[in-house]
Scaffold this active site. Sequence first.
Site, PDB file in Angstrom:
ATOM      1  N   ASP A 150      43.182  42.691  44.000  1.00 53.38           N
ATOM      2  CA  ASP A 150      42.734  43.031  42.601  1.00 53.38           C
ATOM      3  C   ASP A 150      42.083  42.013  41.700  1.00 53.38           C
ATOM      4  O   ASP A 150      41.637  41.239  42.530  1.00 53.38           O
ATOM      5  CB  ASP A 150      43.979  43.544  41.638  1.00 53.38           C
ATOM      6  CG  ASP A 150      45.310  42.304  43.158  1.00 53.38           C
ATOM      7  OD1 ASP A 150      44.658  40.734  43.590  1.00 53.38           O
ATOM      8  OD2 ASP A 150      46.166  42.587  43.232  1.00 53.38           O
TER       9      ASP A 150
ATOM     10  N   HIS B  43      55.295  44.766  43.623  1.00 52.30           N
ATOM     11  CA  HIS B  43      54.684  45.548  43.895  1.00 52.30           C
ATOM     12  C   HIS B  43      53.302  44.453  44.523  1.00 52.30           C
ATOM     13  O   HIS B  43      53.658  43.557  44.633  1.00 52.30           O
ATOM     14  CB  HIS B  43      53.463  44.875  41.940  1.00 52.30           C
ATOM     15  CG  HIS B  43      53.500  43.468  41.542  1.00 52.30           C
ATOM     16  ND1 HIS B  43      52.672  43.466  42.228  1.00 52.30           N
ATOM     17  CD2 HIS B  43      54.033  42.114  40.476  1.00 52.30           C
ATOM     18  CE1 HIS B  43      52.843  41.984  41.645  1.00 52.30           C
ATOM     19  NE2 HIS B  43      53.378  41.330  41.249  1.00 52.30           N
TER      20      HIS B  43
ATOM     21  N   GLU C 281      52.297  48.372  40.293  1.00 54.42           N
ATOM     22  CA  GLU C 281      53.240  48.006  39.887  1.00 54.42           C
ATOM     23  C   GLU C 281      54.685  48.867  39.518  1.00 54.42           C
ATOM     24  O   GLU C 281      54.256  50.114  39.842  1.00 54.42           O
ATOM     25  CB  GLU C 281      53.144  48.357  37.789  1.00 54.42           C
ATOM     26  CG  GLU C 281      52.837  46.516  37.685  1.00 54.42           C
ATOM     27  CD  GLU C 281      52.948  45.473  37.703  1.00 54.42           C
ATOM     28  OE1 GLU C 281      53.862  44.977  38.293  1.00 54.42           O
ATOM     29  OE2 GLU C 281      52.975  44.476  37.237  1.00 54.42           O
TER      30      GLU C 281
END
Length: 645
Positions: free
Chosen positions: A98, A171, A176
């Site tokens: 990410d 998460h 999430e």
Amino acid sequence: MKDTQQAYLKNIKYQEAGKFEDTRFEKIHNVIFSNSNIGSKTVALEIADLILRKQKEGKKCVLGLATGSSPIKVYEELVRMHKEEGLSFSNVITFNLDEYYPMDKSNIQSYFYFMHEHLFNHVDILPENVHIPNGTVKSNELHQYCIAYEKMIEDNGGIDLQLLGIGRTGHIGFNEPGSHFNSETRSITLDYITRADAASAFLGIDNVPKKAITMGIRTVRKAKRIILLAWGHNKSLVIKKTIEGEVSSKVPATYLQHHKNTTFVLDEEAASELTRINTPWLVGPCIWDDKLSSKAIIWLCQKTGKSILKLIDEDYNDNGMSSLLAEEGSSYDLNIKMFNKVQHTITGWPGGKPNADDTSRPERAIPTKKRVLIFSPHPDDDVISMGGTFDRLVTQGHEVHIAYQTSGNIAVSDYEALKFAEVSKEMSCKKDDTFISTLIEQIKSKKENVIDTIEVRKLKGLIRKRESLAATRYLGVPDKNVHFLNLPFYETGGIKKNPLGKEDIKIMCKIIEDIKPHQIYAAGDLADPHGTHRVSLNALFESLAILKSKSFMNNCWVWLYKGAWQEWEIHEIDMAVPMSPDQVLKKRKAIFFHQSQKDGVMFQGSDIREFWMRAEDRNTKTAEKYKELGLADYAAIEAFVRWHF
């Protein structure tokens, strides 16, 4: 070798290195290590083995990598292996989970920066083999970019090993709560708790991006092997939900229950809420020692809603504790023994009561007047965490010293620093005070994510210092007994600190040797393995290991307190210091002297209340727990655990 066979061999390795036990409660394979260092090295070894095996087969090794504090030690060990053992990353291709959005690569908070700082700049991986989501992609191109990122993973044969951390919301990556089982790489809005947990790195939650790019749940699940790392008490509740709970989008990490080759690598703190660790009597036969018996009886009181002396045989038998009852003979005997043990932790004399029988007291009566050294990681932890006990020690005539281990300068906001600088300029006798004018300009012109100049950091450190002196004077401690250590590990000007060094330990050893304390108080917060409290505690432990042969150490006891976020469990507490309503108010006023840490403090975490509110709530709840167990009713209680070195 087939994946299932490989997983089996890895499980054997982890069982040899850590603590593994399968129970009916657990749905994901997990291994518990005594600390994060050992766990991280074991994981690094598996990654290195995979890289080497792929090299021998003439194949590329595709790694999915994570950021955050959890994998830092893994990366450090891989770098060590590269430099000292010749581990090559020439065949390694990486895909990061990410990145914040929007986020420039050059920003020190970017995951691009993080990965290069902790790993890529120190090994021989080819730059073209490094893939990290691009936080600068135009919004109208973002959807297609995510599709392309997914395709790159697929074109490289998929991920061989995926490294994960876990957030308090459950998460993985930035998937999430609410993320779908079949989600792929995409943009996502970050949960408030996730942003709050990142606030310290961004110097406040307002600076944390609200969006991110993340691999999806399906992307992660397609990895051939998954290792999830979790360290510290603050991960314990979500780890329990993930490993023992039902699969739910509310806790996205539970989707890993459907992956056939996943291992959770935990330290003892992160594993502390697992049923086999927290309440092992519900799992199977136990070896009952005093520690486990105390924990079980307190748990039984809380579960049944009864005080200690009201528990009956049936309560023990119905809750998996029949073997404990059988050993002791009757609930009556068990209850009396436990009641006395808890009662004996309570004392209004934290430095020991003069001319009293101390057989059943937590502290010694002799010497009557003790030299006390309170270590405070930041310049307000002393009054926040043990302000009432601090006051008792002073008023009861002990020689109290305070040692602030770090300057705490980065926790002072720019607008707070500017206020003090402008006051200084107006008070200055010089018509043209160039130094202060320059200081004001440096603060006003500071750009986002830029480290303060040395001069500004000094100003912020002085603000914390003078606030501390105001508080200690209010509590009656002479200035000569207040020590500002400014340990070098902290003085980087940024969130990332240096490792503990020889100079840190030298400073710690000197203050202890100079004072020769009968009592040492220190922050025992272990939640974050890389946090300032943990590093400050390690500095004390290393210093005591060096000094333990000194004669004065034979008469030195160490008491650990916790900070504004947590408290010791009742069964852990060795000393409970009650506070009257007046003392609660006095503690509050002492905290108020730390004005720069009030009204929207920078490192507030997910709890929006001010520190004095958290502290009072924590102390009040501890007192309530004692009352519910059938003991005296106090306004508040501060708790301590004795550490034996």
